[in-house]
Design an enzyme around this catalytic site. Structure first.
Site, PDB file in Angstrom:
ATOM      1  N   CYS A 116      49.804  29.930   2.161  1.00 19.91           N
ATOM      2  CA  CYS A 116      49.751  29.110   3.379  1.00 19.91           C
ATOM      3  C   CYS A 116      48.835  29.645   4.481  1.00 19.91           C
ATOM      4  O   CYS A 116      47.837  29.015   4.806  1.00 19.91           O
ATOM      5  CB  CYS A 116      51.159  28.933   3.930  1.00 19.91           C
ATOM      6  SG  CYS A 116      52.175  27.940   2.839  1.00 19.91           S
TER       7      CYS A 116
HETATM    8  P1  NAD Z   1      52.345  24.605  -5.640  1.00 19.08           P
HETATM    9  O1  NAD Z   1      50.923  24.650  -6.015  1.00 19.08           O
HETATM   10  O2  NAD Z   1      53.254  25.734  -5.973  1.00 19.08           O
HETATM   11  O3  NAD Z   1      53.011  23.280  -6.223  1.00 19.08           O
HETATM   12  C1  NAD Z   1      52.377  22.039  -6.287  1.00 19.08           C
HETATM   13  C2  NAD Z   1      52.908  21.287  -7.509  1.00 19.08           C
HETATM   14  O4  NAD Z   1      52.444  19.944  -7.470  1.00 19.08           O
HETATM   15  C3  NAD Z   1      52.428  21.887  -8.825  1.00 19.08           C
HETATM   16  O5  NAD Z   1      53.533  22.173  -9.652  1.00 19.08           O
HETATM   17  C4  NAD Z   1      51.539  20.780  -9.416  1.00 19.08           C
HETATM   18  O6  NAD Z   1      51.567  20.746 -10.825  1.00 19.08           O
HETATM   19  C5  NAD Z   1      52.175  19.545  -8.803  1.00 19.08           C
HETATM   20  N1  NAD Z   1      51.301  18.353  -8.784  1.00 19.08           N
HETATM   21  C6  NAD Z   1      49.995  18.279  -8.473  1.00 19.08           C
HETATM   22  N2  NAD Z   1      49.576  17.001  -8.519  1.00 19.08           N
HETATM   23  C7  NAD Z   1      50.644  16.251  -8.865  1.00 19.08           C
HETATM   24  C8  NAD Z   1      50.850  14.857  -9.058  1.00 19.08           C
HETATM   25  N3  NAD Z   1      49.884  13.985  -8.892  1.00 19.08           N
HETATM   26  N4  NAD Z   1      52.070  14.442  -9.420  1.00 19.08           N
HETATM   27  C9  NAD Z   1      53.088  15.324  -9.580  1.00 19.08           C
HETATM   28  N5  NAD Z   1      52.959  16.652  -9.394  1.00 19.08           N
HETATM   29  C10 NAD Z   1      51.750  17.119  -9.025  1.00 19.08           C
HETATM   30  O7  NAD Z   1      52.345  24.369  -4.062  1.00 19.08           O
HETATM   31  P2  NAD Z   1      53.449  24.854  -2.991  1.00 19.08           P
HETATM   32  O8  NAD Z   1      53.282  26.297  -2.692  1.00 19.08           O
HETATM   33  O9  NAD Z   1      54.779  24.326  -3.376  1.00 19.08           O
HETATM   34  O10 NAD Z   1      52.936  24.078  -1.706  1.00 19.08           O
HETATM   35  C11 NAD Z   1      52.993  22.673  -1.631  1.00 19.08           C
HETATM   36  C12 NAD Z   1      52.554  22.253  -0.247  1.00 19.08           C
HETATM   37  O11 NAD Z   1      53.478  22.739   0.727  1.00 19.08           O
HETATM   38  C13 NAD Z   1      51.188  22.784   0.176  1.00 19.08           C
HETATM   39  O12 NAD Z   1      50.545  21.831   0.963  1.00 19.08           O
HETATM   40  C14 NAD Z   1      51.533  24.011   1.002  1.00 19.08           C
HETATM   41  O13 NAD Z   1      50.542  24.294   1.946  1.00 19.08           O
HETATM   42  C15 NAD Z   1      52.806  23.559   1.680  1.00 19.08           C
HETATM   43  N6  NAD Z   1      53.728  24.647   2.043  1.00 19.08           N
HETATM   44  C16 NAD Z   1      53.911  25.691   1.195  1.00 19.08           C
HETATM   45  C17 NAD Z   1      54.817  26.690   1.545  1.00 19.08           C
HETATM   46  C18 NAD Z   1      55.030  27.883   0.642  1.00 19.08           C
HETATM   47  O14 NAD Z   1      55.623  28.847   1.110  1.00 19.08           O
HETATM   48  N7  NAD Z   1      54.594  27.871  -0.603  1.00 19.08           N
HETATM   49  C19 NAD Z   1      55.521  26.623   2.753  1.00 19.08           C
HETATM   50  C20 NAD Z   1      55.323  25.529   3.571  1.00 19.08           C
HETATM   51  C21 NAD Z   1      54.432  24.525   3.202  1.00 19.08           C
END
Ligand code: NAD
Length: 472
Positions: free
Chosen positions: A275
């Site tokens: 992030c």
């Molecule tokens: P991640 O990459 O771990 O997970 C994303 C998931 O989405 C993956 O499993 C991927 O296969 C899936 N995906 C992609 N395209 C898809 C589709 N069309 N249909 C269904 N599934 C699909 O990401 P994350 O770390 O969970 O972060 C997600 C969002 O949340 C980001 O924007 C991030 O900035 C935000 N965020 C993350 C955190 C954190 O601590 N990781 C905290 C707050 C906000």
């Protein structure tokens, strides 16, 4: 309420599990088949305290399931939470996953007769939800916003390592909404969360997330810059400086409890994870596009990029690294998670290997992910910290896992060829280690030959050779 979670990575899986835990019927959707299979077997594909048990329980009780069939899951739910990734592609935010999720949801809405709310939980720049997300759903569904569907932007603030507790007891829930009906529906999703709930415009909700992350990233880079200054001043150590600063009653309450923000006012190896680095870079890019000042964000990122390499510099001041066996303790970007994204371990291991070191790494939970990660392909993997330290010429501490705090000075002496610890997290007491004959080097401690001893009577800065002075 029936909820579909689109994208089941860290945010999606934690959200899904905790919402199922609080009584909603939740179905996760992901494009990764193996991940969907894992979830349906009750196996958490990521490490987070409290996640595995809750996930297993929710799956067994039928409140949580997973699927790759986005269309039927959306058709069978009232609300879709979009939790797909928004990575940095080098030149800006990559919205491919957001667009493909919006296309899928829009296509499903074409055949849906009941009202549906879509909430973007992924971190996206202001204007994204109201722009590309809305436009894509409208074009794929053939329906304008308000025609049986509403749109929200609901940023996630969870911290990896504390994700479950942060989701269950958040500081606040922010809901940017296209209209009152959509906002009410999302408030219903979070009815179990006992915290302030702020309803805003879609763009304000998006901006809140960026400002929050940029604030904490700025505090971390500020702390590192202060520690780097401390390092140049004879007799000063950054740990004591921060302790003195933290005792301000605006940071530590009179009873002695520190405000949560104090954890960001501490020096170390900089921020990593999925992030802060990408979000600060995205906001910097937006500011540039707007012609607004982005000098602070620029400096925050610059300071952060060089911070991990300070550890290698410290080691290099003690030994020629080439041909040496160096133990690296900790690979995750912080304790409590197995997430390696933007971990300081990556540039540290790379810099050590470029200097010809034989690197042996250990992490209590991130080893399976590290074994598949390109950054660690040349390193050896140790089953535990004691095997990593065995016969090592030096040790770099990257992640402040609790189990490393239990390593005793005599362990370093007994196991290592040369007991030299370069401590990126201030994990060990330098005096205790020194008493046992361990050489300890840490960020924020004067160690260089050239240290500043105080202003001269003429006002010029006097930089002198510390070792010479001590010898006199
Ligand atoms: P991640 O990459 O771990 O997970 C994303 C998931 O989405 C993956 O499993 C991927 O296969 C899936 N995906 C992609 N395209 C898809 C589709 N069309 N249909 C269904 N599934 C699909 O990401 P994350 O770390 O969970 O972060 C997600 C969002 O949340 C980001 O924007 C991030 O900035 C935000 N965020 C993350 C955190 C954190 O601590 N990781 C905290 C707050 C906000």
């Amino acid at each position: 309420m029936k909820i579909s979670i689109i994208g089941t990575g860290y945010v999606g899986l934690v959200s899904a599990t905790c919402l199922a835990d609080s009584g909603h019927a939740v179905t996760c959707v992901d494009v990764r088949r193996e991940l969907v299979a894992d979830i349906n077997k009750g196996r958490a594909p990521v490490f987070e305290k409290g996640l595995q048990e809750r996930l297993q329980d929710a799956v067994l009780n039928g409140r949580l399931k997973a699927s790759t069939d986005l269309r039927s899951v959306v058709l069978d739910s009232d609300v879709s939470l979009v939790c797909v990734g928004t990575p940095n592609n080098g030149s800006g935010m990559d919205l491919t996953q957001i667009v493909s999720a919006a296309e899928g949801i829009g296509g499903a809405l074409r055949g849906k007769s009941t009202y549906h709310v879509i909430a973007v939980r992924s971190t996206v720049l202001p204007g994204t939800t109201e722009g590309i997300v809305k436009d894509t759903i409208e074009s794929q569904s053939g329906r304008t916003l308000g025609d049986k569907w509403g749109l929200c932007m609901n940023p996630e603030f969870l911290r990896e390592g504390h994700a479950v507790e942060d989701f269950l007891c958040p500081d606040r829930v922010v809901i940017g909404a296209s209209d009152d009906r959509a906002a009410r529906m999302l408030l219903e999703v979070y009815r179990h969360q006992n915290c302030p709930k702020l309803v805003t415009s879609l763009r304000t909700a998006e901006m809140i997330k960026y400002v929050a992350n940029s604030l904490f990233a700025t505090m971390i880079s500020f702390s590192n810059e202060m520690a780097n200054i401390c390092e140049g001043i004879s007799g000063v150590n950054a740990q004591d400086v921060w302790r003195g600063v933290h005792l301000d009653r605006r940071l530590t309450f009179p009873g002695g409890q520190a405000a949560g923000m104090v954890e960001y006012l501490w020096h170390g190896l900089g921020f990593g994870g999925s992030c802060f680095p990408k979000d600060v870079a995205a906001l910097r890019g937006l500011a540039k596009q707007l012609g607004a000042s982005n000098r602070i964000l620029e400096a925050v990122l610059e300071t952060n990029a060089i911070q991990p390499l300070k550890l290698v510099n410290l080691l290099e001041q003690e030994m020629a690294i080439s041909g040496k066996k160096i133990a690296v303790l900790g690979l995750a970007f912080k304790p409590g998670t197995d997430d390696l994204r933007e971990s300081p371990a990556i540039p540290v291991v790379d810099a050590l290997e470029r200097r010809g070191a034989h690197v042996i790494v250990h992490d209590p939970v991130a080893m399976p992910k590290a074994q598949d990660h390109s950054a660690f392909q040349r390193a050896s993997f140790a089953a535990d910290w004691s095997s990593a330290l065995k016969d090592a010429d030096g040790c770099c501490v990257i992640t402040s896992w609790d189990e490393y705090k239990l390593i005793r000075p005599e362990d370093f002496v007994a196991l290592m060829k040369r007991p030299l610890v370069v401590d990126g997290r201030g994990l060990f007491d330098p005096k205790l280690l020194a008493n046992s004959g361990v050489v300890w080097r840490g960020i924020g401690y004067a160690h260089d030959k050239r240290t500043f001893r105080g202003p001269s009577p003429l006002g010029s800065q006097e930089v002198s050779d510390k070792r010479q002075h001590e010898a006199v």
